[in-house]
Design an enzyme around this catalytic site. Sequence first.
Site, short mmCIF file in Angstrom:
data_model
loop_
_atom_site.label_atom_id
_atom_site.label_comp_id
_atom_site.label_asym_id
_atom_site.label_seq_id
_atom_site.Cartn_x
_atom_site.Cartn_y
_atom_site.Cartn_z
N ASP A 24 31.74 46.41 43.73
CA ASP A 24 33.21 46.17 43.89
C ASP A 24 33.62 47.03 44.86
O ASP A 24 33.43 48.06 45.01
CB ASP A 24 33.86 46.53 42.36
CG ASP A 24 35.34 45.97 42.37
OD1 ASP A 24 35.52 44.91 43.16
OD2 ASP A 24 35.90 46.33 41.33
N HIS A 41 33.35 41.80 52.76
CA HIS A 41 32.16 41.18 52.03
C HIS A 41 30.80 41.11 53.05
O HIS A 41 29.98 41.27 52.56
CB HIS A 41 32.37 39.73 51.90
CG HIS A 41 33.71 39.72 50.82
ND1 HIS A 41 33.56 40.42 49.79
CD2 HIS A 41 34.62 38.99 51.03
CE1 HIS A 41 34.78 40.00 48.82
NE2 HIS A 41 35.38 39.12 49.70
N LEU A 135 9.86 45.00 42.75
CA LEU A 135 11.20 44.97 42.12
C LEU A 135 11.61 43.48 41.54
O LEU A 135 11.59 42.79 42.20
CB LEU A 135 12.13 45.58 43.25
CG LEU A 135 13.71 45.66 42.73
CD1 LEU A 135 13.73 46.75 41.76
CD2 LEU A 135 14.59 45.90 43.87
C1 IPE Z 1 33.57 41.85 39.31
O1 IPE Z 1 34.51 42.30 40.27
C2 IPE Z 1 32.79 40.78 39.94
C3 IPE Z 1 31.77 41.17 40.97
C4 IPE Z 1 31.74 42.34 41.36
C5 IPE Z 1 30.94 40.00 41.62
P1 IPE Z 1 35.86 41.78 40.60
O2 IPE Z 1 36.68 42.55 41.55
O3 IPE Z 1 36.04 40.22 40.48
O4 IPE Z 1 36.56 42.36 39.01
P2 IPE Z 1 38.11 42.39 38.51
O5 IPE Z 1 38.85 41.22 38.73
O6 IPE Z 1 38.59 43.68 39.26
O7 IPE Z 1 37.89 42.72 37.12
C1 IPE Z 2 33.73 42.72 45.39
O1 IPE Z 2 34.65 43.19 46.17
C2 IPE Z 2 33.12 41.47 45.70
C3 IPE Z 2 33.16 40.52 44.96
C4 IPE Z 2 33.70 40.41 43.60
C5 IPE Z 2 32.98 39.08 45.02
P1 IPE Z 2 36.39 42.82 45.87
O2 IPE Z 2 36.11 41.32 46.74
O3 IPE Z 2 36.30 42.39 44.32
O4 IPE Z 2 36.88 44.04 46.41
P2 IPE Z 2 38.10 44.58 45.85
O5 IPE Z 2 38.17 44.88 44.33
O6 IPE Z 2 39.35 43.64 46.20
O7 IPE Z 2 38.49 45.75 46.65
MG MG Z 3 37.40 43.67 42.91
#
Ligand code: IPE
Ligand code: IPE
Ligand code: MG
Length: 249
Positions: A24, A41, A135
């Site tokens: 995240d 990303h 792995l």
């Molecule tokens: C969880 O992250 C999903 C992934 C890392 C793929 P999100 O960014 O979607 O989660 P929330 O919305 O903050 O709970």
């Molecule tokens: C995690 O990073 C990637 C996915 C959930 C696909 P985020 O896109 O959720 O990044 P934040 O939480 O907005 O910083």
């Molecule tokens: Mg996120």
Amino acid sequence: MQPVAGEPGALPQSLPRHVAIIMDGNGRWAKARGLPRFEGHRRGVEAVRRTVRAATELGIEALTIYSFSSENWSRPATEIADLMGLLKRFIRNDLATLHEQNVAVRVIGERPEHDAEISALLDEAEQLTRGNAGLKLTVAFNYGARNEIARAARRLAEDVKAGRLQPADITPERLGDALDTAGLPPLDLVIRTSGEQRLSNFLLWQAAYAELVFLPVLWPDFDRAALEEALAEYGRRERRFGGVDAAGR
Ligand code: IPE
Ligand code: IPE
Ligand code: MG
């Protein structure tokens, strides 16, 4: 010099067999730099490469990464398209290398019906690397734990309906074997980056007795040192599984 247990950078004597990561913070990483979310990303994919390599080098048996949740479809269409594009590109570019690294890829979650190209690539990754003994890399894609548990329950219900199974045979073990993660070692450690402290529908069943480690680092900055930090923290935890500690306290 031998690393000393408990000191920063020292690896715990008890290495987790199965580590799962909620990757995240890509969006916040980009925002902090005035860049589009896509850039976060894109850099996140590089962190995946580093992490797979580090996990292999450290001798972790299984690594499960949360790449796209069933709730992530609620994001703007352009971001979804970016994420799908990056996943396709990752498999096309990296599958041969993963295979060379002896990594066995598995994908959990529901296969998206509307994207035949992604489905085919995910199948290809699994089929090519199926026999690899290194792995166990599990990619949670279009994954939600409640959906996974509901699908497992449905499968068992079909078995009961067909007379192959008695309701009394439905035990935690049997349900666990009907989950997408069947056959993987028990989940020992869940790491979430970006400082958020929640599971966001990830491996709810499997995490029953996993240790949870929340790191402030944003996913695109994650590297071997961050992984080792989480492993060191894991090594300091005392796992009890409902019992008492080794000294009987
Ligand atoms: C969880 O992250 C999903 C992934 C890392 C793929 P999100 O960014 O979607 O989660 P929330 O919305 O903050 O709970
Ligand atoms: C995690 O990073 C990637 C996915 C959930 C696909 P985020 O896109 O959720 O990044 P934040 O939480 O907005 O910083
Ligand atoms: Mg996120």
